[in-house]
Design an enzyme around this catalytic site. Structure first.
Site, short mmCIF file in Angstrom:
data_model
loop_
_atom_site.label_atom_id
_atom_site.label_comp_id
_atom_site.label_asym_id
_atom_site.label_seq_id
_atom_site.Cartn_x
_atom_site.Cartn_y
_atom_site.Cartn_z
N LYS A 1 19.03 43.25 28.02
CA LYS A 1 18.30 41.98 27.76
C LYS A 1 18.43 40.94 28.89
O LYS A 1 17.41 40.38 29.31
CB LYS A 1 18.75 41.39 26.42
CG LYS A 1 18.27 42.21 25.22
CD LYS A 1 18.93 41.72 23.93
CE LYS A 1 18.49 42.52 22.72
NZ LYS A 1 19.25 42.13 21.52
N TYR B 1 10.05 47.85 24.52
CA TYR B 1 11.43 47.41 24.24
C TYR B 1 12.32 48.59 23.81
O TYR B 1 13.45 48.73 24.28
CB TYR B 1 11.40 46.31 23.18
CG TYR B 1 12.75 45.96 22.61
CD1 TYR B 1 13.65 45.17 23.33
CD2 TYR B 1 13.13 46.40 21.34
CE1 TYR B 1 14.90 44.85 22.80
CE2 TYR B 1 14.37 46.08 20.81
CZ TYR B 1 15.26 45.31 21.55
OH TYR B 1 16.48 45.00 21.02
N SER C 1 21.19 46.55 24.16
CA SER C 1 20.98 45.12 24.44
C SER C 1 21.56 44.65 25.75
O SER C 1 21.30 43.51 26.15
CB SER C 1 21.57 44.28 23.31
OG SER C 1 20.79 44.44 22.17
N TYR D 1 26.13 36.97 21.08
CA TYR D 1 25.57 36.63 19.77
C TYR D 1 26.39 35.56 19.08
O TYR D 1 26.74 34.55 19.69
CB TYR D 1 25.45 37.89 18.88
CG TYR D 1 24.79 39.05 19.57
CD1 TYR D 1 23.51 38.91 20.08
CD2 TYR D 1 25.44 40.25 19.72
CE1 TYR D 1 22.89 39.97 20.72
CE2 TYR D 1 24.83 41.32 20.35
CZ TYR D 1 23.55 41.17 20.85
OH TYR D 1 22.96 42.21 21.48
N VAL E 1 24.62 47.79 21.37
CA VAL E 1 25.14 48.64 20.28
C VAL E 1 25.39 50.08 20.73
O VAL E 1 25.92 50.88 19.96
CB VAL E 1 24.21 48.62 19.03
CG1 VAL E 1 24.19 47.25 18.39
CG2 VAL E 1 22.81 49.10 19.36
N1 GLN Z 1 17.88 48.61 20.41
C1 GLN Z 1 18.77 47.81 19.62
C2 GLN Z 1 17.99 47.06 18.57
O1 GLN Z 1 17.04 46.47 18.88
C3 GLN Z 1 19.53 46.87 20.49
C4 GLN Z 1 20.49 46.00 19.70
C5 GLN Z 1 21.77 45.75 20.42
O2 GLN Z 1 22.18 46.48 21.31
N2 GLN Z 1 22.48 44.73 19.97
O3 GLN Z 1 18.36 47.02 17.42
#
Ligand code: GLN
Length: 406
Positions: A71, A193, A68, A245, A263
């Site tokens: 993003k 994605y 993420s 978040y 993550v």
């Molecule tokens: N690829 C992960 C997902 O979509 C990214 C989530 C994250 O890093 N918070 O679940």
């Protein structure tokens, strides 16, 4: 440019890593099975300055998937290419206070709450140019490569792992598609994605990506403009309110750096105008944020006064000296960087000196830069003050370096 050996900033980073090293709480992500195989002990931090110097400590060369942390950078590419108005038709920009994988679509508009959670990020990937997942991903990869300053490679194992277990993300894509906010089919959007999330980076890479936002969109290592100043500012703003978040509000109070976690264990943090930081440590808290990454950034911010809203005491006056000449003119020598508040100080403090006799000369020769907002104030000044009885302007400007522009 690498920082010199014996570098004190590196020392500060190492000291922070040592302080957080014994934090072994949290757990590596397992919902993407391949992520469960990483070494949880890895720990690295890098700080990149706007001059393109990178200070590093710990496992800065360790590779992990960006997840993420991609993003905000893809959001930046989207607003850079399409403009904020178009992008806002596809996503809101409000903190959701919800986990990253929340089923978050506004009931009335069908828009995700923001582009930092999965729903919004999948929509952003779908808006990339091209029809197929490959075409859209190529645009993403090219853009992220410019943020990093080198080629990026997909971790095919992680991609395969997420693609085979990513039904919740597919569900989000289908919901967005049915609401009319997705820019492609659900399958195209999620494939692009998932590949985007599987790009391999290091803590060093994240620091350089972050500092590219801090400089207003120019990568200071390659000197390439990656996105517009507006796109960089909008992106940093969304990171400020939504990047961590459901921890975003608390994070802003404690750490005060716009940031984005992933993550894979990475965090990218931006201090606008100053630097970017990348951290890597794979064990996550229950919100999906790296435990030791969060702890490192919190400690760095506290120890070194890095909170973006930190009060640093009264600023240096922009008026270096005031000299009354025999002619009756007053020469005000200005210095440093003049932004709106310095312009306000200069004109408010000096206005009483504009008398019937003589004029006020603003000498900009010691000024390094005048911000656009300040220029507007200065441009209006001579007209507002008017002319002396002898017909001369009451306020004159000496600007040998041309810092005021045309
Ligand atoms: N690829 C992960 C997902 O979509 C990214 C989530 C994250 O890093 N918070 O679940």
């Amino acid at each position: 440019m690498a920082a010199a050996l014996g570098d004190p900033v590196r020392h500060a980073l190492e000291s922070v890593l040592e302080a957080v090293r014994d934090r072994t709480d949290g757990a590596v992500a397992t919902y993407i099975p391949e992520l469960a195989t990483v070494d949880p002990e890895q720990l690295g931090v890098a700080l990149a300055s706007t001059h393109g110097v990178v200070h590093e400590a710990g496992d800065v060369e360790a590779e992990f998937t960006i997840q993420s942390v991609s993003k905000p950078f893809v959001f930046a590419l989207a607003v850079d290419a399409l403009g904020l108005d178009v992008v806002r038709r596809h996503t809101d920009l409000e903190p959701s206070g919800e986990p990253f994988n929340a089923i978050s679509l506004d009931e009335a508009s069908g828009r995700p709450r923001n582009p930092m959670i999965n729903a919004g990020a999948i929509v952003m990937s779908s808006l990339m140019k091209g029809d197929t997942a490959d075409e859209k991903f190529a645009v993403v990869r090219d853009g992220l490569e410019r943020f990093v300053g080198h080629d990026l490679v997909v971790d095919e194992e992680v991609f395969g792992s997420e693609a085979s277990t990513g039904d919740r993300n597919r569900a989000l894509a289908y919901l967005a598609r049915s609401a009319g906010t997705l820019g492609s089919t659900a399958e195209v959007a999620t494939t692009a994605y998932f590949r985007q999330c599987s790009l391999i980076v290091t803590a060093r890479d994240l620091a350089i990506m972050a500092v590219t936002l801090a400089t207003g969109g120019v990568n200071p290592v390659t000197d390439e403009r990656v996105v517009s100043e507006d796109a960089a500012r909008w992106t940093t703003a969304v990171m400020t309110s939504c990047g961590m978040y459901d921890e975003s509000g608390d994070w802003m109070v404690r750490v005060g750096l716009p940031a984005k976690s992933g993550v894979g264990g990475g965090i990218a943090a931006v201090q606008p105008g100053q630097f970017g930081i990348g951290t890597f440590s794979p064990r996550l808290d229950h919100r999906g944020n790296s435990v030791r990454g969060v702890a490192s950034l919190e400690l760095l911010s506290q120890r070194h006064g890095l909170h973006m809203l930190q009060h640093h005491g009264p600023p240096l006056s922009p008026i270096a000296s005031l000299t009354r000449e025999d002619s009756g003119d007053t020469i005000a020598v200005l210095r440093g960087e003049i932004l709106f508040s310095e312009a306000e100080e200069v004109l408010t403090r000096l206005a009483p000196l504009v008398g019937d006799h003589g004029c006020l000369v603003l000498d900009f020769s010691g000024v390094t830069r005048v911000g656009d907002g300040a220029k507007r104030v200065f441009v209006a000044a001579p007209e507002l003050v008017g002319q002396a009885p002898d017909g001369r302007a009451r306020v004159a400007v000496r600007d040998p370096e041309g810092v005021l522009g045309d």
